[in-house]
Design a protein around this motif. Sequence first.
Motif, PDB file in Angstrom:
ATOM      1  N   LEU A 110       0.708  -1.448   0.135  1.00 35.58           N
ATOM      2  CA  LEU A 110      -0.374   0.042   0.276  1.00 35.58           C
ATOM      3  C   LEU A 110       0.961   1.153   0.174  1.00 35.58           C
ATOM      4  O   LEU A 110       1.171   1.993  -1.855  1.00 35.58           O
ATOM      5  CB  LEU A 110      -0.623   0.051   1.023  1.00 35.58           C
ATOM      6  N   TYR A 112       1.981   4.113  -2.765  1.00 40.28           N
ATOM      7  CA  TYR A 112       1.414   5.188  -3.258  1.00 40.28           C
ATOM      8  C   TYR A 112       2.451   6.079  -3.303  1.00 40.28           C
ATOM      9  O   TYR A 112       2.662   7.533  -4.552  1.00 40.28           O
ATOM     10  CB  TYR A 112       0.431   5.877  -1.660  1.00 40.28           C
ATOM     11  N   VAL A 127      -0.955   6.040  -6.501  1.00 36.85           N
ATOM     12  CA  VAL A 127      -2.101   5.107  -6.458  1.00 36.85           C
ATOM     13  C   VAL A 127      -2.077   4.758  -4.723  1.00 36.85           C
ATOM     14  O   VAL A 127      -1.343   4.188  -4.220  1.00 36.85           O
ATOM     15  CB  VAL A 127      -1.563   3.947  -7.169  1.00 36.85           C
ATOM     16  N   VAL A 128      -3.879   4.806  -4.636  1.00 35.18           N
ATOM     17  CA  VAL A 128      -4.380   3.992  -3.466  1.00 35.18           C
ATOM     18  C   VAL A 128      -5.175   2.900  -3.551  1.00 35.18           C
ATOM     19  O   VAL A 128      -5.977   2.891  -3.977  1.00 35.18           O
ATOM     20  CB  VAL A 128      -5.422   5.663  -2.727  1.00 35.18           C
ATOM     21  N   LEU A 129      -4.222   1.543  -3.289  1.00 28.80           N
ATOM     22  CA  LEU A 129      -4.613   0.414  -2.759  1.00 28.80           C
ATOM     23  C   LEU A 129      -5.711  -0.003  -2.277  1.00 28.80           C
ATOM     24  O   LEU A 129      -5.831   0.819  -1.113  1.00 28.80           O
ATOM     25  CB  LEU A 129      -3.750  -0.522  -2.948  1.00 28.80           C
ATOM     26  N   ILE A 130      -6.918  -0.077  -2.358  1.00 29.09           N
ATOM     27  CA  ILE A 130      -8.378  -0.790  -1.288  1.00 29.09           C
ATOM     28  C   ILE A 130      -8.416  -1.939  -1.578  1.00 29.09           C
ATOM     29  O   ILE A 130      -9.400  -2.394  -1.080  1.00 29.09           O
ATOM     30  CB  ILE A 130      -9.562   0.597  -2.106  1.00 29.09           C
ATOM     31  N   GLY A 161      -7.803   0.290  -7.328  1.00 29.70           N
ATOM     32  CA  GLY A 161      -6.626   1.037  -6.144  1.00 29.70           C
ATOM     33  C   GLY A 161      -7.737   1.734  -7.062  1.00 29.70           C
ATOM     34  O   GLY A 161      -8.463   2.174  -8.254  1.00 29.70           O
ATOM     35  N   CYS A 190      -6.685   5.407  -9.022  1.00 32.23           N
ATOM     36  CA  CYS A 190      -5.443   6.013  -9.209  1.00 32.23           C
ATOM     37  C   CYS A 190      -6.318   7.330 -10.655  1.00 32.23           C
ATOM     38  O   CYS A 190      -7.301   6.937 -11.001  1.00 32.23           O
ATOM     39  CB  CYS A 190      -4.636   5.456  -9.734  1.00 32.23           C
ATOM     40  N   LEU A 242      -1.775   2.032 -12.177  1.00 36.03           N
ATOM     41  CA  LEU A 242      -2.255   0.709 -11.378  1.00 36.03           C
ATOM     42  C   LEU A 242      -1.389  -0.404 -12.185  1.00 36.03           C
ATOM     43  O   LEU A 242      -1.264  -0.856 -10.832  1.00 36.03           O
ATOM     44  CB  LEU A 242      -3.493   0.853 -11.141  1.00 36.03           C
ATOM     45  N   CYS A 298       1.626  -0.563 -10.475  1.00 39.18           N
ATOM     46  CA  CYS A 298       2.223  -1.541  -9.564  1.00 39.18           C
ATOM     47  C   CYS A 298       1.852  -3.162  -9.511  1.00 39.18           C
ATOM     48  O   CYS A 298       2.107  -4.047  -8.700  1.00 39.18           O
ATOM     49  CB  CYS A 298       0.489  -0.886  -8.212  1.00 39.18           C
TER      50      CYS A 298
END
Length: 182
Positions: free
Chosen positions: A106, A110, A115-118, A156, A158, A164, A167
């Motif tokens: 995570l 970022y 990228v905010v991985l969810i 994510g 983005c 993404l 990533c």
Amino acid sequence: AHADAQTLSTVLALRETTPCRIYLELRHRSNAAAAVSAGGAAITPIPLAKVLGSILAENLVFPGIDRLYEELLTAEGSDLCVTLFTARERAQLVHRGGTVDFTGLLNEAYLRHGVVLIGVVEGDAAPTLRLNPLVAPGAGAGPGEISCATVAGLVGICRDERDLSRCRRLLLRPPPTVARNF
């Protein structure tokens, strides 16, 4: 009805060229049967009224969430994206085995790619979405972990799906080795 007709036309074109799951926003609930007929089993129609009702309710329960929706739902903001590993990449991950610390992934996603991985996609035959792996245990992994044997993709927020996609490489690189002094 015109907006739904354009949407269904897009579904038909996608079905011919791209095998993928489609979550389809419909303005009129009465068009859901036509959407399923056009898209087959890979489509999930979502009535617009249900989406708007959920957004309104969440704004009442979580003040300030409107900024997140503005970011996600406007052309200027980021998007919620999914990227899947190729068959070759999946084979690499299965061969690697073990688990990966989601917190580390995570942070690195970022810092390196914005990228905010969810969440992650797990499984091959019947892929499932696992949101927030920090607290939700998954197949072959505990909370905060991702199993290399079952991960099939990343989810994510983005600006561009390519961020993404980059990533994925974070999971594909060899695991760190521990130096041992004897």
